[in-house]
Scaffold this motif. Structure first.
Motif, PDB file in Angstrom:
ATOM      1  N   TYR A  81      -8.453   0.285  -0.270  1.00  0.00           N
ATOM      2  CA  TYR A  81      -9.088   1.311   0.551  1.00  0.00           C
ATOM      3  C   TYR A  81      -8.065   1.881   1.534  1.00  0.00           C
ATOM      4  O   TYR A  81      -7.478   1.117   2.311  1.00  0.00           O
ATOM      5  CB  TYR A  81     -10.273   0.722   1.329  1.00  0.00           C
ATOM      6  N   PRO A  82      -7.845   3.218   1.526  1.00  0.00           N
ATOM      7  CA  PRO A  82      -6.895   3.801   2.473  1.00  0.00           C
ATOM      8  C   PRO A  82      -7.256   3.454   3.921  1.00  0.00           C
ATOM      9  O   PRO A  82      -8.435   3.502   4.291  1.00  0.00           O
ATOM     10  CB  PRO A  82      -7.033   5.313   2.230  1.00  0.00           C
ATOM     11  N   PHE A  83      -6.278   3.098   4.701  1.00  0.00           N
ATOM     12  CA  PHE A  83      -6.427   2.659   6.100  1.00  0.00           C
ATOM     13  C   PHE A  83      -7.326   1.415   6.212  1.00  0.00           C
ATOM     14  O   PHE A  83      -7.709   1.030   7.317  1.00  0.00           O
ATOM     15  CB  PHE A  83      -7.028   3.767   6.999  1.00  0.00           C
ATOM     16  N   THR A  98      -5.494  11.411  -2.360  1.00  0.00           N
ATOM     17  CA  THR A  98      -4.916  12.045  -1.155  1.00  0.00           C
ATOM     18  C   THR A  98      -4.911  11.137   0.072  1.00  0.00           C
ATOM     19  O   THR A  98      -4.588  11.582   1.157  1.00  0.00           O
ATOM     20  CB  THR A  98      -5.678  13.331  -0.781  1.00  0.00           C
ATOM     21  N   HIS A  99      -5.318   9.877  -0.072  1.00  0.00           N
ATOM     22  CA  HIS A  99      -5.344   8.922   1.041  1.00  0.00           C
ATOM     23  C   HIS A  99      -6.301   9.349   2.162  1.00  0.00           C
ATOM     24  O   HIS A  99      -5.938   9.376   3.341  1.00  0.00           O
ATOM     25  CB  HIS A  99      -3.928   8.717   1.597  1.00  0.00           C
ATOM     26  N   PRO A 100      -7.560   9.681   1.811  1.00  0.00           N
ATOM     27  CA  PRO A 100      -8.527  10.037   2.854  1.00  0.00           C
ATOM     28  C   PRO A 100      -9.122   8.794   3.507  1.00  0.00           C
ATOM     29  O   PRO A 100      -8.963   7.681   3.009  1.00  0.00           O
ATOM     30  CB  PRO A 100      -9.618  10.761   2.053  1.00  0.00           C
ATOM     31  N   ASP A 127       0.824  -1.201   0.000  1.00  0.00           N
ATOM     32  CA  ASP A 127       0.000   0.000   0.000  1.00  0.00           C
ATOM     33  C   ASP A 127       0.864   1.259   0.000  1.00  0.00           C
ATOM     34  O   ASP A 127       1.970   1.244   0.544  1.00  0.00           O
ATOM     35  CB  ASP A 127      -0.885   0.047   1.251  1.00  0.00           C
ATOM     36  N   ASP A 128       0.333   2.310  -0.573  1.00  0.00           N
ATOM     37  CA  ASP A 128       0.794   3.700  -0.439  1.00  0.00           C
ATOM     38  C   ASP A 128       1.710   4.198  -1.553  1.00  0.00           C
ATOM     39  O   ASP A 128       1.532   5.301  -2.041  1.00  0.00           O
ATOM     40  CB  ASP A 128       1.472   3.970   0.922  1.00  0.00           C
ATOM     41  N   GLY A 129       2.741   3.432  -1.940  1.00  0.00           N
ATOM     42  CA  GLY A 129       3.625   3.892  -3.011  1.00  0.00           C
ATOM     43  C   GLY A 129       4.984   4.369  -2.529  1.00  0.00           C
ATOM     44  O   GLY A 129       5.524   5.357  -3.039  1.00  0.00           O
ATOM     45  N   ALA A 150      -4.605   1.409  -7.662  1.00  0.00           N
ATOM     46  CA  ALA A 150      -4.884   2.760  -7.163  1.00  0.00           C
ATOM     47  C   ALA A 150      -5.221   2.748  -5.675  1.00  0.00           C
ATOM     48  O   ALA A 150      -5.726   1.756  -5.138  1.00  0.00           O
ATOM     49  CB  ALA A 150      -6.027   3.374  -7.957  1.00  0.00           C
ATOM     50  N   HIS A 151      -4.943   3.900  -5.024  1.00  0.00           N
ATOM     51  CA  HIS A 151      -5.119   4.010  -3.567  1.00  0.00           C
ATOM     52  C   HIS A 151      -5.628   5.422  -3.233  1.00  0.00           C
ATOM     53  O   HIS A 151      -5.244   5.981  -2.228  1.00  0.00           O
ATOM     54  CB  HIS A 151      -3.758   3.730  -2.927  1.00  0.00           C
ATOM     55  N   THR A 152      -6.453   5.967  -4.126  1.00  0.00           N
ATOM     56  CA  THR A 152      -6.996   7.338  -4.080  1.00  0.00           C
ATOM     57  C   THR A 152      -5.922   8.375  -4.416  1.00  0.00           C
ATOM     58  O   THR A 152      -4.762   8.025  -4.644  1.00  0.00           O
ATOM     59  CB  THR A 152      -7.625   7.733  -2.711  1.00  0.00           C
TER      60      THR A 152
HETATM   61 ZN   LIG Z   1      -2.474   3.428   2.645  1.00  0.00          ZN
END
Ligand SMILES: [Zn+2]
Length: 286
Positions: free
Chosen positions: A230-232, A194-196, A57-59, A190-192
């Motif tokens: 999904y972020p978090f 802005t990571h909301p 996750d995240d990049g 993809a992970h959005t």
């Molecule tokens: Zn993340």
């Protein structure tokens, strides 16, 4: 589920696995599982070994530099879910900046957060409560919209005398890093933007975060991704609907389980791999 492959000084959320342990884990995993791309996990019949998919996750840049060569060596495909609005950022993910300022700077004064109403103070002099203070600041900042949070962190860094230029160990991929993944073992998901925390958004904003990140991925990676994280790990029915409408076929949560044959493809569970040696990972697989 991995996030980053690095040796880092503090890791409050267990996001890092050391390069050495990551290599042990992948070697062990490849012995007992056939590792397939995430988007083939539900389409591929298991043979003598059960299937597994590897995700990041995240990049983080170290996914390309540290994990990539190990994955190549063991011929294991993987997916990195990138937060597209932060690709090429000279700064770090906000949670790493919080950890840098509170846990690693050595600053022992009081941080003042002035967000809207009356200022909130975080006292870093009580070193025995530092983790608790970190978590309280993290929770406070987590409620904010990304650009406001970014400004506040810059202010806090000034108060603590911390330089927020990204450290090599925590750097985020840039466009060139993403482009170079093409034809390698790591796919882009993809992970959005802005990571909301998606469930906290109105539907229109949520839909934009998801669909724009897919377009960004297409531009950066050269293809439209089929996978989303999904972020978090936070999602609700609306989040799933936004992901569906944006054209993704698979989405992963942080719910810990095996992916069973009829698992819902936009709510696939995962299991976190922490900074364990290979044998421990084998014992902890769900
Ligand atoms: Zn993340």
């Amino acid at each position: 589920m991995y996030h980053q492959i690095a040796d880092i000084p503090s890791d409050p959320w267990d996001l890092a696995v050391s390069p050495e342990r990551f290599a042990q884990q992948i070697e062990a995993l490849a012995r007992v599982r056939r590792v397939v791309p995430l988007d083939k996990l539900q389409q591929t019949a298991p043979g003598e070994r059960p299937l597994a998919a590897i995700t990041f996750d995240d990049g983080y840049k170290n996914v390309a530099t540290a994990a990539g060569p190990v994955l190549e060596r063991f011929d294991c495909p993987a997916t990195v879910f990138i937060t597209t609005g932060l690709i090429g950022s000279p700064r770090e993910f906000w949670w790493d900046e919080v950890s840098h300022i509170v846990l690693e700077s050595g600053y022992t004064g009081v941080l003042e957060v002035a967000a809207g109403g009356s200022p909130i103070h975080f006292d870093l002099s009580d070193r025995s409560a530092l983790r608790k203070t970190h978590d309280a600041l993290w929770a406070q900042l987590g409620k904010l919209e990304s650009s406001e949070r970014s400004d506040i962190l810059l202010d806090l860094a000034g108060q603590a005398g911390v330089d927020l230029s990204s450290r090599q160990s925590h750097a985020i991929m840039d466009a060139n890093d993403v482009a170079k993944l093409k034809n390698g073992v790591i796919n882009v998901g993809a992970h959005t933007v802005t990571h909301p925390t998606m469930p906290s958004l109105d539907f229109e904003t949520m839909q934009h975060e998801v669909s724009q990140s897919r377009k960004d991925c297409q531009e950066l990676a050269g293809y439209a991704p089929t996978t989303f994280a999904y972020p978090f790990g936070h999602y609700d029915d609306r989040s799933v609907e936004a992901v569906r409408r944006s054209g993704f076929q698979y989405a992963v949560t942080c719910d810990r389980d095996l992916v069973r044959p009829h698992a819902e493809s936009l709510r696939l569970p995962r299991a976190a791999a922490l900074n364990w040696d290979g044998d421990t990972l084998m014992r902890r697989l769900p």
